[in-house]
Write a protein that holds these residues in place. Structure first.
Motif, PDB file in Angstrom:
ATOM      1  N   ILE A   1       0.812  -1.216   0.000  1.00  0.00           N
ATOM      2  CA  ILE A   1       0.000   0.000   0.000  1.00  0.00           C
ATOM      3  C   ILE A   1       0.845   1.266   0.000  1.00  0.00           C
ATOM      4  CG2 ILE A   1      -1.884  -1.195   1.181  1.00  0.00           C
ATOM      5  CD1 ILE A   1      -1.134   0.551   3.677  1.00  0.00           C
ATOM      6  N   ARG A   2       2.095   1.157   0.408  1.00  0.00           N
ATOM      7  CA  ARG A   2       2.982   2.311   0.406  1.00  0.00           C
ATOM      8  C   ARG A   2       3.077   2.941  -0.980  1.00  0.00           C
ATOM      9  NH1 ARG A   2       5.136   6.324   0.245  1.00  0.00           N
ATOM     10  NH2 ARG A   2       7.021   7.103   1.316  1.00  0.00           N
ATOM     11  N   SER A   3       2.823   2.165  -2.023  1.00  0.00           N
ATOM     12  CA  SER A   3       2.944   2.637  -3.391  1.00  0.00           C
ATOM     13  C   SER A   3       1.695   3.334  -3.916  1.00  0.00           C
ATOM     14  CB  SER A   3       3.279   1.459  -4.319  1.00  0.00           C
ATOM     15  OG  SER A   3       4.480   0.823  -3.922  1.00  0.00           O
ATOM     16  N   TYR A   4       0.620   3.351  -3.125  1.00  0.00           N
ATOM     17  CA  TYR A   4      -0.661   3.821  -3.626  1.00  0.00           C
ATOM     18  C   TYR A   4      -1.389   4.754  -2.667  1.00  0.00           C
ATOM     19  CZ  TYR A   4      -0.189  -0.233  -6.718  1.00  0.00           C
ATOM     20  OH  TYR A   4       0.261  -1.155  -7.619  1.00  0.00           O
ATOM     21  N   THR A   5      -2.177   5.648  -3.244  1.00  0.00           N
ATOM     22  CA  THR A   5      -3.267   6.245  -2.496  1.00  0.00           C
ATOM     23  C   THR A   5      -4.303   5.141  -2.271  1.00  0.00           C
ATOM     24  OG1 THR A   5      -3.001   8.494  -3.343  1.00  0.00           O
ATOM     25  CG2 THR A   5      -5.200   7.861  -2.621  1.00  0.00           C
ATOM     26  N   MET A   6      -4.786   5.011  -1.055  1.00  0.00           N
ATOM     27  CA  MET A   6      -5.796   4.013  -0.733  1.00  0.00           C
ATOM     28  C   MET A   6      -7.094   4.702  -0.357  1.00  0.00           C
ATOM     29  SD  MET A   6      -4.260   1.092  -1.170  1.00  0.00           S
ATOM     30  CE  MET A   6      -5.427  -0.037  -0.380  1.00  0.00           C
ATOM     31  N   ALA A   7      -8.206   4.039  -0.615  1.00  0.00           N
ATOM     32  CA  ALA A   7      -9.499   4.647  -0.323  1.00  0.00           C
ATOM     33  C   ALA A   7     -10.513   3.623   0.153  1.00  0.00           C
ATOM     34  CB  ALA A   7     -10.039   5.367  -1.557  1.00  0.00           C
ATOM     35  N   TRP A   8     -11.506   4.128   0.861  1.00  0.00           N
ATOM     36  CA  TRP A   8     -12.685   3.362   1.239  1.00  0.00           C
ATOM     37  C   TRP A   8     -13.877   3.859   0.439  1.00  0.00           C
ATOM     38  CZ3 TRP A   8     -12.891  -0.864   4.372  1.00  0.00           C
ATOM     39  CH2 TRP A   8     -11.787  -1.098   5.199  1.00  0.00           C
ATOM     40  N   PHE A   9     -14.660   2.926  -0.071  1.00  0.00           N
ATOM     41  CA  PHE A   9     -15.927   3.198  -0.725  1.00  0.00           C
ATOM     42  C   PHE A   9     -17.002   2.397  -0.012  1.00  0.00           C
ATOM     43  CE2 PHE A   9     -12.876   4.404  -3.856  1.00  0.00           C
ATOM     44  CZ  PHE A   9     -13.478   5.351  -4.663  1.00  0.00           C
ATOM     45  N   ARG A  10     -18.245   2.751  -0.250  1.00  0.00           N
ATOM     46  CA  ARG A  10     -19.336   1.968   0.305  1.00  0.00           C
ATOM     47  C   ARG A  10     -20.478   1.882  -0.695  1.00  0.00           C
ATOM     48  NH1 ARG A  10     -21.620   6.019   5.091  1.00  0.00           N
ATOM     49  NH2 ARG A  10     -22.920   7.361   3.735  1.00  0.00           N
ATOM     50  N   GLN A  11     -21.276   0.847  -0.549  1.00  0.00           N
ATOM     51  CA  GLN A  11     -22.410   0.642  -1.440  1.00  0.00           C
ATOM     52  C   GLN A  11     -23.586   0.108  -0.638  1.00  0.00           C
ATOM     53  OE1 GLN A  11     -21.627  -1.843  -4.846  1.00  0.00           O
ATOM     54  NE2 GLN A  11     -23.332  -0.938  -5.977  1.00  0.00           N
TER      55      GLN A  11
END
Length: 122
Positions: A29-39
């Motif tokens: 994950i250090r290589s990326y922007t991470m995000a949370w989504f919901r549905q």
């Protein structure tokens, strides 16, 4: 093999809290922007929060002040602390890695997990 594994969902009463965790499998994950989504049921997937490698964060207006996103690069984990939960927060929550484009758009992410279900009772 790249995939996120979410956990921590469950049933909680309105006003309660939950902490969701997302462990990356097959990528760092250090290589990326991470995000949370919901549905939610019958609804489209929506952006909740994101965190850059610089730890800069972004939040959807409907969770600002209630939710906190964080990352632990050493553990390859992204978390979402959810406070003051309300019934409208009921949804399946997903995390994913940003691979380019609008950081608030699900189309800009890959390595989705199976999601963890959050149910908030009134």
């Amino acid at each position: 093999q790249e995939q996120a594994v979410e956990s921590g969902g469950g049933l909680v009463q309105a006003g309660g809290s939950l902490r969701l965790s997302c462990v990356a499998s097959g990528f760092t994950i250090r290589s990326y922007t991470m995000a949370w989504f919901r549905q939610g049921a019958g609804k489209e997937r929506e952006f909740v929060a994101s965190i850059k490698w610089s730890e800069t964060t972004s939040y959807a207006d409907f969770v600002r002040g209630r939710f906190i996103i964080s990352r632990d690069n050493a553990k390859n984990t992204v978390s979402l602390q959810m406070n003051s939960l309300q019934p409208e927060d009921t949804a399946v929550y997903y995390c994913a890695a940003h691979v380019g484009g609008d950081r608030s758009s699900s189309e800009s992410y890959r390595y989705w997990g199976q999601g963890t279900r959050v149910t908030v009772s009134s």
